[in-house]
Structure formats: C-alpha cells, structure tokens
Design an enzyme around this catalytic site. Sequence first.
Site, PDB file in Angstrom:
ATOM      1  N   SER A 105       0.841  -1.194   0.000  1.00 45.80           N
ATOM      2  CA  SER A 105       0.000   0.000   0.000  1.00 45.80           C
ATOM      3  C   SER A 105       0.875   1.242   0.000  1.00 45.80           C
ATOM      4  O   SER A 105       1.997   1.227   0.510  1.00 45.80           O
ATOM      5  CB  SER A 105      -0.900  -0.002   1.230  1.00 45.80           C
ATOM      6  N   SER A 106       0.332   2.332  -0.511  1.00 45.75           N
ATOM      7  CA  SER A 106       1.071   3.597  -0.543  1.00 45.75           C
ATOM      8  C   SER A 106       1.295   4.168   0.857  1.00 45.75           C
ATOM      9  O   SER A 106       2.148   5.040   1.040  1.00 45.75           O
ATOM     10  CB  SER A 106       0.326   4.626  -1.397  1.00 45.75           C
ATOM     11  N   CYS A 107       0.553   3.674   1.849  1.00 41.17           N
ATOM     12  CA  CYS A 107       0.691   4.222   3.201  1.00 41.17           C
ATOM     13  C   CYS A 107       1.987   3.782   3.874  1.00 41.17           C
ATOM     14  O   CYS A 107       2.283   4.205   4.997  1.00 41.17           O
ATOM     15  CB  CYS A 107      -0.499   3.842   4.062  1.00 41.17           C
ATOM     16  N   TYR A 134      -1.387  -0.456  10.095  1.00 42.93           N
ATOM     17  CA  TYR A 134      -1.524  -1.126   8.799  1.00 42.93           C
ATOM     18  C   TYR A 134      -0.235  -0.988   7.993  1.00 42.93           C
ATOM     19  O   TYR A 134       0.239  -1.947   7.379  1.00 42.93           O
ATOM     20  CB  TYR A 134      -2.690  -0.512   8.037  1.00 42.93           C
ATOM     21  N   LYS A 138       2.408  -3.879   6.437  1.00 45.26           N
ATOM     22  CA  LYS A 138       2.753  -3.978   5.016  1.00 45.26           C
ATOM     23  C   LYS A 138       4.264  -3.866   4.795  1.00 45.26           C
ATOM     24  O   LYS A 138       4.825  -4.541   3.931  1.00 45.26           O
ATOM     25  CB  LYS A 138       2.005  -2.903   4.219  1.00 45.26           C
ATOM     26  N   HIS A 177     -13.116   3.329   1.926  1.00 43.06           N
ATOM     27  CA  HIS A 177     -12.191   4.335   1.427  1.00 43.06           C
ATOM     28  C   HIS A 177     -12.964   5.464   0.746  1.00 43.06           C
ATOM     29  O   HIS A 177     -14.187   5.404   0.615  1.00 43.06           O
ATOM     30  CB  HIS A 177     -11.198   3.695   0.451  1.00 43.06           C
TER      31      HIS A 177
END
Length: 319
Positions: A105-107, A134, A138, A177
């Site tokens: 994920s981009s987070c 989260y 990841k 989202h």
Amino acid sequence: MKKIFVAGHTGMVGSAFCRRLQQKCDVKVIMRTRRELDLCSQLAVLEFMKSEKPDEVILAAAKVGGIHANNTYPAEFIYQNLQIQNNVIHAAHVNDVQKILFLGSSCIYPKQVQQPMREDALLTGVLEPTNEPYAIAKIAGIKMCESYNRQYGRDYRSVMPTNLYGPGDNYHPKNSHVVPALIGRFHKAKEKNLNEVVVWGSGIPKRDLLYVDDMAEASLFLHNLDSEVFAAFSRPMLSHINIGTGTDVTIKELAKTVKEIVGFTGKLVFDQTKPDGTARKLMDVKRLNDLGWKSSTELQTGLELSYRDFLENQNSLRF
C-alpha cells in the site's frame, strides 16, 4: 497447467486478479473463502499449501479500511495483517512455492515524504498516525519477501498500489475508502432527496486514484517479468515497485466529479472538524513506466464504471 492461489479473491483487489487470470487458458485459479480457509491460522494455511501445491501465490488478502476504520481498529489492523502475511509467505516457502506477488500500500511511506513518493523513501521518516499499524504490517510483508529471496533464493515480489477503486469495493458508510464512501453517500442522498452531503475534512488533500483492473494488469505485468529485467529495476533490500497513475486530484475535485456522475443536485459541505489524513499521496511511477507499463483508465471513466457496478450489484455489495 499453472496453478495460482489468489489469497483474498472475494475482495476488490483479489477479484480483479481473478478476472484477468481466468481469461488465460493455461492457468487454474485456486480460491478459498474465509470460511473455507482461515489465513490467520498457521496450521490451516500450512495444510492448505501442502495439499493444493500451488505453483504461484498472489497475496491480496488483507484487513483494509479508511481513516475511521484504521483509527477505530488499530490492533486488528496490525495483528491480522501480520498473521496473514506470515502464514501465507512462510507456508508457501515450506511447500516450495517459488513465486509470490505481495500487495502492499502507498501508506508505507513517511507522512512528510517528498512528493511524488519514490520507492527509496521507505523507512526514511515517521508514518501517518491514522494508518501506522496497517503500514507497519505492510512494510513487514515487503521485508519478509526480501528476506526469503536473500536467504532461500525465492522470487517473491512486492508491488505498492496507490489508492484503488472499482468493482467489488467496500461501501460501508464508516469503514470504506474515499471513492466508495462518496459514491454511497451521494447515491443515498439522491434517493432520499437530501439537501446536502457532508464530506470529511477540508477537501484540500490530494490522492492518486487507480482503477482496480489497471492495478491487476500492472501487477501481473511485473509478476511475469523476466527475473533479470525485474532485478535491474530493484535491489535486494529495495525490491518493491510502485503502481499508480502518476497524477493526483484533490478530494474536493473528486467529490464534485462523483456528485455529477451520481446525479445529486444538492449542496456539498466539507466538515473541517474531521481529519484530512495525509496531505498528499502521489506515487512516483518512473520505475513502472520505464519497464513499459502505464495506466489506461481515466478517472472519469473509472468512476462511471464504478457507479454502474454499484447500481448493478447493490443487493450484494459489502456495506
């Protein structure tokens, strides 16, 4: 015939992979629902891998959600995602699965990272607090794949998609989202003839939004690249590759577009007492573009397809 296990096939991401893989005559897609296989159970996953013996694994299973969900269930977000990743990756290795595609994920990138976000920004700063648990999970998944590659010579690749939307999305009013949240909210307001729709935050933050079928296409493109070609664009300790459009849009612009597509004619209000989340999340996709892939679905088109899917599947959608 190649056997590919898609973990998380009922979700938006997993189902997009299944749509593409099932078009191929030389691939058998292996799927298990949560009731059939608990990915948080180490023993269950080990037994599954031993009996099914997949040739490859696509790890798209995860506990996901928006700002509200991440803030409300941080323990579940870090625990369940770590459990799923640890169990699937290790069980695949033990049963001699040579190829895994891990979805991140981009987070994973720091809150104050330079935009657009390059792959080498990983672990260079503090994470966004609202989704830190989260993101930590990841990041651990990426490093787990890299570690098995280094120690055992596996070919476990990680891709980091930007914000995704499309068919099969989660439309829960609190845990979804931004795109499905807006579609659901505007549609409900239109049905009830409400005068206004309230959107969390200022509307100023920007997001890079990718149609989920484009994500599946890009991910499989990277997954199937020749090992030497892939290695030329990555490093043993920096192996992940970003997937995105290379452009972004403000939440306010996005909300106005969804409003028009849904056909809501009331007022749009931004509640600035609610959190904005990260100010900007634009992926640097130079590596992906240099390898030969670019997204093809424009945002307007993708949102129209998403709303059409919403209308056609309202009775079976996840709310």
